[in-house]
Every structure is written in C-alpha cells, then in structure tokens.
Design a protein around this motif. Structure first.
Motif, short mmCIF file in Angstrom:
data_model
loop_
_atom_site.label_atom_id
_atom_site.label_comp_id
_atom_site.label_asym_id
_atom_site.label_seq_id
_atom_site.Cartn_x
_atom_site.Cartn_y
_atom_site.Cartn_z
N ASP A 44 56.26 41.48 70.45
CA ASP A 44 55.46 40.29 70.32
C ASP A 44 55.79 39.12 69.31
O ASP A 44 55.77 37.97 69.52
CB ASP A 44 54.13 40.49 69.85
CG ASP A 44 53.13 41.38 70.80
OD1 ASP A 44 53.60 41.27 72.18
OD2 ASP A 44 52.24 42.02 70.54
N TYR A 45 56.82 39.58 68.28
CA TYR A 45 57.50 38.65 67.43
C TYR A 45 58.90 38.87 67.24
O TYR A 45 59.12 39.08 66.25
CB TYR A 45 56.61 38.73 66.14
CG TYR A 45 55.03 38.63 66.19
CD1 TYR A 45 54.68 37.12 65.93
CD2 TYR A 45 54.26 39.76 66.25
CE1 TYR A 45 53.41 36.92 66.33
CE2 TYR A 45 53.05 39.31 66.23
CZ TYR A 45 52.34 38.13 66.38
OH TYR A 45 50.81 37.98 66.31
N PRO A 46 59.67 38.25 68.22
CA PRO A 46 60.95 38.67 68.22
C PRO A 46 61.64 37.82 67.07
O PRO A 46 62.79 38.27 66.57
CB PRO A 46 61.53 38.32 69.60
CG PRO A 46 60.46 37.10 69.94
CD PRO A 46 59.00 37.77 69.66
N GLU A 47 60.92 36.71 67.02
CA GLU A 47 61.74 35.80 65.67
C GLU A 47 61.58 36.69 64.54
O GLU A 47 62.53 36.47 63.73
CB GLU A 47 61.26 34.40 65.52
CG GLU A 47 59.68 34.47 65.23
CD GLU A 47 58.63 34.77 66.30
OE1 GLU A 47 57.48 34.68 66.01
OE2 GLU A 47 59.15 35.06 67.29
N HIS A 48 60.55 37.52 64.07
CA HIS A 48 60.22 38.03 62.54
C HIS A 48 61.22 39.31 62.83
O HIS A 48 61.69 39.85 61.88
CB HIS A 48 58.85 38.48 62.46
CG HIS A 48 58.00 37.27 62.27
ND1 HIS A 48 58.64 36.11 61.77
CD2 HIS A 48 56.76 36.89 62.61
CE1 HIS A 48 57.37 35.34 61.73
NE2 HIS A 48 56.41 35.94 62.26
N SER A 49 61.41 39.95 63.98
CA SER A 49 62.18 41.34 64.19
C SER A 49 63.50 40.96 63.95
O SER A 49 64.18 41.78 63.21
CB SER A 49 61.78 41.45 65.55
OG SER A 49 62.46 42.72 65.98
N ASP A 50 64.07 39.85 64.53
CA ASP A 50 65.37 39.46 64.30
C ASP A 50 65.75 39.18 62.74
O ASP A 50 66.70 39.80 62.08
CB ASP A 50 65.80 38.23 65.10
CG ASP A 50 67.25 37.72 64.98
OD1 ASP A 50 68.25 38.75 65.22
OD2 ASP A 50 67.57 36.84 64.57
N ARG A 51 65.00 38.61 62.06
CA ARG A 51 64.98 38.19 60.65
C ARG A 51 65.05 39.54 59.57
O ARG A 51 65.55 39.68 58.86
CB ARG A 51 63.67 37.53 60.30
CG ARG A 51 64.01 36.74 58.80
CD ARG A 51 62.80 36.05 58.11
NE ARG A 51 62.69 35.87 56.67
CZ ARG A 51 61.92 35.07 56.18
NH1 ARG A 51 60.82 34.52 57.01
NH2 ARG A 51 61.72 34.90 54.71
N LEU A 52 63.98 40.43 60.27
CA LEU A 52 63.78 41.59 59.28
C LEU A 52 64.87 42.59 59.49
O LEU A 52 65.61 43.14 58.35
CB LEU A 52 62.56 42.32 59.87
CG LEU A 52 62.40 43.87 59.29
CD1 LEU A 52 62.10 43.42 57.64
CD2 LEU A 52 61.10 44.35 59.76
N ALA A 53 65.53 42.51 60.67
CA ALA A 53 66.74 43.27 61.16
C ALA A 53 67.89 42.80 60.18
O ALA A 53 68.81 43.37 59.67
CB ALA A 53 67.28 43.51 62.37
N ARG A 54 68.17 41.31 60.05
CA ARG A 54 69.13 40.70 59.34
C ARG A 54 69.16 40.98 57.93
O ARG A 54 70.03 41.28 57.40
CB ARG A 54 69.31 39.31 59.80
CG ARG A 54 69.60 38.96 61.13
CD ARG A 54 69.70 37.38 61.40
NE ARG A 54 70.60 36.74 60.62
CZ ARG A 54 72.07 36.72 61.34
NH1 ARG A 54 72.40 37.67 62.17
NH2 ARG A 54 73.14 36.31 60.59
N GLU A 55 67.91 41.06 57.32
CA GLU A 55 67.97 41.30 55.81
C GLU A 55 67.99 42.77 55.68
O GLU A 55 68.68 43.07 54.63
CB GLU A 55 66.33 40.85 55.55
CG GLU A 55 66.14 39.45 55.62
CD GLU A 55 64.59 39.18 55.09
OE1 GLU A 55 63.80 40.08 54.86
OE2 GLU A 55 64.23 37.86 54.99
N ALA A 56 67.70 43.67 56.56
CA ALA A 56 67.82 44.99 56.06
C ALA A 56 69.39 45.37 56.15
O ALA A 56 69.78 46.13 55.45
CB ALA A 56 67.01 45.91 57.24
#
Length: 67
Positions: A44-56
C-alpha cells in the motif's frame, strides 16, 4: 488514508512484533495472517517501503528530480 513515514514504520513494527509472538507461541499457520498484513502495508505504501529498505541497507536517500 495516507500514512506518514513514521506511522508506517510504527505500524510495521507492531505487526512484526505480533507476527513474532504468534509464531513463537502458535506456530507458522497462526502467524501467517500477520505476515500477510505486513505484506499488504508494504504494498500500500511503496514510497515508504523503498525508503525503509534504502535506510536499512545504508544507501543514501533518493534525490528528488527537479523539473
């Protein structure tokens, strides 16, 4: 309903905790609905998912494209 990035992280954290507890006490089949909910939140929130993955992974944040 739009979810902020902080809200997204909090929601995933809660779902992850519920998944772990359910898996620990009741096994894989009981925990599966929690995992499905986590997948749905990520979808539902691919923009947040991408950001979280990049940070991790330690990548720098994406730069916004200027037009």
């Amino acid at each position: 309903m739009k979810l902020s990035y902080e809200g997204y992280r909090e929601k995933l954290s809660k779902l992850s905790r519920m998944y772990r507890n359910s898996y620990r006490h009741d096994g894989h089949k009981a925990a599966q609905p929690w995992r499905d909910m986590m997948r749905q939140v990520r979808a539902d929130y691919p923009e947040h998912s991408d950001r979280l993955a990049r940070e991790a992974l330690g990548f720098p944040p994406k730069k916004e494209v200027m037009q």
